[in-house]
Enzyme design. Structure first.
Site, mmCIF file in Angstrom:
data_model
loop_
_atom_site.group_PDB
_atom_site.id
_atom_site.type_symbol
_atom_site.label_atom_id
_atom_site.label_comp_id
_atom_site.label_asym_id
_atom_site.label_seq_id
_atom_site.Cartn_x
_atom_site.Cartn_y
_atom_site.Cartn_z
ATOM 1 N N ARG A 1 -16.389 -7.369 28.704
ATOM 2 C CA ARG A 1 -17.465 -6.692 27.975
ATOM 3 C C ARG A 1 -18.603 -7.623 27.540
ATOM 4 O O ARG A 1 -19.639 -7.157 27.087
ATOM 5 C CB ARG A 1 -16.885 -5.963 26.745
ATOM 6 C CG ARG A 1 -16.263 -4.637 27.123
ATOM 7 C CD ARG A 1 -15.554 -4.021 25.949
ATOM 8 N NE ARG A 1 -14.286 -4.696 25.660
ATOM 9 C CZ ARG A 1 -13.577 -4.517 24.548
ATOM 10 N NH1 ARG A 1 -14.011 -3.710 23.616
ATOM 11 N NH2 ARG A 1 -12.447 -5.157 24.373
ATOM 12 N N THR B 1 -0.707 -10.456 26.396
ATOM 13 C CA THR B 1 -0.642 -11.556 25.423
ATOM 14 C C THR B 1 0.735 -12.243 25.394
ATOM 15 O O THR B 1 0.808 -13.447 25.145
ATOM 16 C CB THR B 1 -1.037 -11.060 24.017
ATOM 17 O OG1 THR B 1 -0.430 -9.790 23.772
ATOM 18 C CG2 THR B 1 -2.532 -10.898 23.892
ATOM 19 N N GLY C 1 -8.515 -17.097 20.976
ATOM 20 C CA GLY C 1 -9.717 -17.928 21.108
ATOM 21 C C GLY C 1 -11.004 -17.220 20.751
ATOM 22 O O GLY C 1 -12.062 -17.847 20.656
ATOM 23 N N GLY D 1 -3.980 -2.639 16.837
ATOM 24 C CA GLY D 1 -2.565 -2.298 16.781
ATOM 25 C C GLY D 1 -2.194 -2.008 15.325
ATOM 26 O O GLY D 1 -2.802 -2.543 14.401
ATOM 27 N N GLU E 1 0.579 -0.542 19.662
ATOM 28 C CA GLU E 1 -0.800 -0.651 20.122
ATOM 29 C C GLU E 1 -1.469 0.713 20.001
ATOM 30 O O GLU E 1 -0.817 1.756 20.166
ATOM 31 C CB GLU E 1 -0.845 -1.131 21.578
ATOM 32 C CG GLU E 1 -0.523 -2.595 21.732
ATOM 33 C CD GLU E 1 -1.455 -3.475 20.918
ATOM 34 O OE1 GLU E 1 -2.608 -3.640 21.321
ATOM 35 O OE2 GLU E 1 -1.034 -3.981 19.867
ATOM 36 N N ASN F 1 -47.590 -46.902 9.570
ATOM 37 C CA ASN F 1 -48.250 -45.603 9.488
ATOM 38 C C ASN F 1 -48.718 -45.182 10.884
ATOM 39 O O ASN F 1 -49.460 -45.908 11.542
ATOM 40 C CB ASN F 1 -49.465 -45.698 8.563
ATOM 41 C CG ASN F 1 -50.097 -44.338 8.359
ATOM 42 O OD1 ASN F 1 -49.631 -43.538 7.564
ATOM 43 N ND2 ASN F 1 -51.150 -44.061 9.109
ATOM 44 N N ALA G 1 -52.890 -39.582 12.599
ATOM 45 C CA ALA G 1 -52.939 -38.225 13.139
ATOM 46 C C ALA G 1 -53.240 -38.269 14.629
ATOM 47 O O ALA G 1 -54.117 -39.012 15.063
ATOM 48 C CB ALA G 1 -54.015 -37.433 12.416
ATOM 49 N N ARG H 1 -61.042 -49.028 23.589
ATOM 50 C CA ARG H 1 -61.841 -47.812 23.800
ATOM 51 C C ARG H 1 -63.245 -48.233 24.206
ATOM 52 O O ARG H 1 -63.644 -49.399 24.008
ATOM 53 C CB ARG H 1 -61.887 -46.974 22.511
ATOM 54 C CG ARG H 1 -62.563 -47.684 21.371
ATOM 55 C CD ARG H 1 -62.538 -46.896 20.061
ATOM 56 N NE ARG H 1 -63.288 -47.616 19.051
ATOM 57 C CZ ARG H 1 -62.950 -47.691 17.773
ATOM 58 N NH1 ARG H 1 -61.864 -47.093 17.343
ATOM 59 N NH2 ARG H 1 -63.696 -48.348 16.935
HETATM 60 C C1 UD1 Z 1 -4.691 -7.587 20.360
HETATM 61 C C2 UD1 Z 1 -3.369 -7.036 19.852
HETATM 62 C C3 UD1 Z 1 -3.644 -5.910 18.855
HETATM 63 C C4 UD1 Z 1 -4.505 -6.445 17.727
HETATM 64 C C5 UD1 Z 1 -5.776 -7.054 18.277
HETATM 65 C C6 UD1 Z 1 -6.516 -7.777 17.177
HETATM 66 C C7 UD1 Z 1 -1.794 -7.328 21.696
HETATM 67 C C8 UD1 Z 1 -1.055 -6.649 22.767
HETATM 68 N N1 UD1 Z 1 -2.599 -6.539 20.959
HETATM 69 O O1 UD1 Z 1 -5.332 -6.541 21.096
HETATM 70 O O2 UD1 Z 1 -2.425 -5.407 18.321
HETATM 71 O O3 UD1 Z 1 -4.810 -5.393 16.823
HETATM 72 O O4 UD1 Z 1 -5.479 -8.056 19.277
HETATM 73 O O5 UD1 Z 1 -7.743 -8.233 17.645
HETATM 74 O O6 UD1 Z 1 -1.613 -8.508 21.493
HETATM 75 N N2 UD1 Z 1 -5.265 -12.970 26.454
HETATM 76 C C9 UD1 Z 1 -4.769 -13.884 27.344
HETATM 77 N N3 UD1 Z 1 -4.089 -13.439 28.428
HETATM 78 C C10 UD1 Z 1 -3.854 -12.108 28.651
HETATM 79 C C11 UD1 Z 1 -4.384 -11.191 27.732
HETATM 80 C C12 UD1 Z 1 -5.072 -11.645 26.631
HETATM 81 O O7 UD1 Z 1 -4.943 -15.094 27.190
HETATM 82 O O8 UD1 Z 1 -3.206 -11.808 29.655
HETATM 83 C C13 UD1 Z 1 -5.998 -13.476 25.273
HETATM 84 C C14 UD1 Z 1 -7.439 -13.030 25.219
HETATM 85 O O9 UD1 Z 1 -8.268 -14.026 25.810
HETATM 86 C C15 UD1 Z 1 -7.685 -12.916 23.722
HETATM 87 C C16 UD1 Z 1 -6.324 -12.570 23.147
HETATM 88 O O10 UD1 Z 1 -5.383 -12.926 24.126
HETATM 89 O O11 UD1 Z 1 -8.112 -14.159 23.166
HETATM 90 C C17 UD1 Z 1 -6.188 -11.103 22.741
HETATM 91 O O12 UD1 Z 1 -6.310 -10.296 23.895
HETATM 92 P P1 UD1 Z 1 -7.103 -8.920 23.858
HETATM 93 O O13 UD1 Z 1 -6.999 -8.330 25.204
HETATM 94 O O14 UD1 Z 1 -8.440 -9.109 23.293
HETATM 95 O O15 UD1 Z 1 -6.182 -8.076 22.859
HETATM 96 P P2 UD1 Z 1 -6.602 -6.776 22.080
HETATM 97 O O16 UD1 Z 1 -6.604 -5.619 23.009
HETATM 98 O O17 UD1 Z 1 -7.821 -7.026 21.293
#
Ligand code: UD1
Ligand code: CA
Length: 461
Positions: A27, A89, A112, A151, A166, A371, A374, A434
């Site tokens: 996004r 995650t 991150g 979540g 979730e 100094n 200007a 000059r």
């Molecule tokens: C996640 C939580 C949700 C919480 C929300 C808060 C899960 C399943 N859900 O959802 O409960 O309310 O954060 O913001 O954890 N990432 C990876 N690898 C992956 C997927 C994600 O490294 O395969 C990293 C993303 O870069 C990001 C973080 O994990 O930094 C969270 O992933 P994202 O997809 O944003 O989770 P949300 O749907 O926001």
């Protein structure tokens, strides 16, 4: 005062931080990985790492996706591991398994893309993990004004955390829960892998959700805990609209911190900081001042309105602006003055030196008390290479002087206004470079009379 008591130090488990940064960030509609988009002139992930580092963790591991070499570079010297496919995650945490090896302390999982997270919040979560009942998992909960698609934390009658659901998988009753998952979790490292291995992907997204760790831990007979944090701390960035929103929140924090540290900001909302800006005591900052990366301002400095500073040290009691531009590699001496429409680049200005109006000082070393008049300019560039200009102490550089680098001007020298200086000027000498002035008596009056006569002749004809 209470009498000092000696408390035996408790052995704290070691701490590892895993920062998840492998998500695609679709996004953001960007070629730059999401976690590298800057907030206060630093990549988002750098803010997260700074907060994590404040806890003195024994290990820090950043999980990146394929093609994210830029992230690895930005987070160095922290270690990175690759999550080959973005399967969720929980899968992302598993990518750090080999790197963690036999580590059996606490494992804190951070995202991150939540740059506003503060060490206090992380600490709260780690304390919850180390708290009563020795929970296998502690989750950071929050109650945002708009729980949206977060979540939800599901609790039993006793207030114990039973699971995280979730949004996409939640029933209407679960969606009505106000307590949300901020995303951050702390695990007992000895139980982490058994929990992660039991997480499946039978859910709306077909992903391995880290959030399932709670239900799995409960099923394995472990307790789970919740620490409640401030929603403003854990807001994430998914689009550039949120990026701008969090930038504002971060700026508000940095402004407040600057003021609490003893700087006066005439109109705080118009001053923009970088995360690494350092302001001393009794620094005064006027309206509409921008601090780029790498600025250190010592005590008692005044920065007047509309200045742009970056990569510069401004020493005690110096006065900058209004309308000054200080560029990287510069060092402005104590009590020096840099005035309106003066640009300083990769240059040192000695103590008490002055460049008050319309000058360009580039690749130059300007001595104490000198100094710069200007409109004076250092010609530091020949179209291919750059050269330095050295100007000694207590030199007077006249108005509109052009110093063609490389060139040296000795201490106490005097450069006449309008001079083009191409050769070294010895100490205490006068240099004039000059054309000589020619005066023709009565010429202007004769010229005016001639023009008047021509005009009259044209009118007649
Ligand atoms: C996640 C939580 C949700 C919480 C929300 C808060 C899960 C399943 N859900 O959802 O409960 O309310 O954060 O913001 O954890 N990432 C990876 N690898 C992956 C997927 C994600 O490294 O395969 C990293 C993303 O870069 C990001 C973080 O994990 O930094 C969270 O992933 P994202 O997809 O944003 O989770 P949300 O749907 O926001
Ligand atoms: Ca997110």
């Amino acid at each position: 005062m209470t009498a000092p008591t000696s408390i035996p130090a408790l052995a704290c488990p070691a701490l590892a931080c895993i920062v998840l940064a492998a998500g695609k960030g679709t996004r953001m509609k960007s070629d730059l990985p999401k976690v590298l988009h800057p907030i206060a002139n630093e990549p988002m992930v750098a803010h997260v790492l700074r907060a994590a580092s404040a806890l003195n963790p024994d290990r820090v591991i950043v999980v990146v996706g394929p093609g994210q070499e830029g992230v690895a570079k930005a987070v160095a010297p922290h270690a990175t591991v690759l999550q080959p496919q973005q399967l969720g995650t929980a899968d992302a945490v598993k990518a750090a398994r080999t790197a963690l090896g036999e580590f059996d302390g606490d494992v804190l999982v951070l995202f991150g893309d939540t740059p506003l997270v503060r060490p206090e919040t992380l600490s709260l979560l780690v304390q919850a993990r180390r708290g009563a009942g020795n929970p296998a998992v502690a989750v950071l909960g929050m109650r945002p004004a708009d729980p949206a698609a977060y979540g939800r934390l599901v609790q039993d009658e006793a207030g114990g955390l039973t699971k995280i659901v979730e949004y996409l998988d939640a029933t209407p009753a679960e969606r009505a829960i106000g307590l949300c998952n901020a995303g951050l979790m702390a695990f007992d490292g000895r139980r982490l892998w058994a929990i992660l291995d039991a997480i499946g992907s039978a859910n709306a997204k077909g992903e391995f959700y880290l959030t399932d760790a709670v239900a799995v831990a409960r099923a394995q007979g472990h307790a789970c805990a919740v620490a409640e944090g401030d929603p403003a701390d854990v807001e994430g960035v998914n689009s550039r609209v949120e990026l701008a929103k969090l930038e504002k929140l971060m700026q508000a924090r940095l402004r407040r911190q600057a003021m609490l540290n003893g700087a006066t900001l005439a109109d705080p909302d118009t001053v923009w900081f970088s995360a690494d800006t350092v302001l001393g005591r009794d620094v005064t900052v006027g309206q509409n001042v921008v601090f780029g990366p790498g600025v250190v301002v010592e005590d008692g400095v005044t920065i007047r309105p509309f200045c742009h500073l970056e990569g510069v040290v401004v020493r005690r009691e110096a006065i900058i602006g209004p309308y000054s531009r200080l560029r990287p590699g510069s060092d402005i001496g104590a009590g020096a003055h840099v005035g309106n429409f003066v640009e300083v680049k990769a240059s040192t200005l000695g103590n008490g030196a002055k460049a008050n109006h319309l000058a360009y000082v580039g690749d130059a070393d300007i001595g104490e008390g000198t100094n710069i008049g200007a409109g004076a300019i250092t010609c530091n560039y020949d179209g291919t290479f750059k050269y330095r200009t050295q100007v000694g102490r207590n030199v007077f550089v006249g108005t509109n002087a052009t110093l063609v680098a490389p060139v040296q001007v000795g201490d106490g020298a005097f450069i006449a206004g309008g001079s083009t200086i191409t050769e070294a000027v010895p100490a205490d000498a006068l240099a004039i470079g000059r054309g000589r002035q020619v005066v023709k008596e009565g010429w202007a009056a004769a010229f005016a009379a001639m023009q008047k006569a021509r005009k009259a002749a044209l009118k007649k004809g």
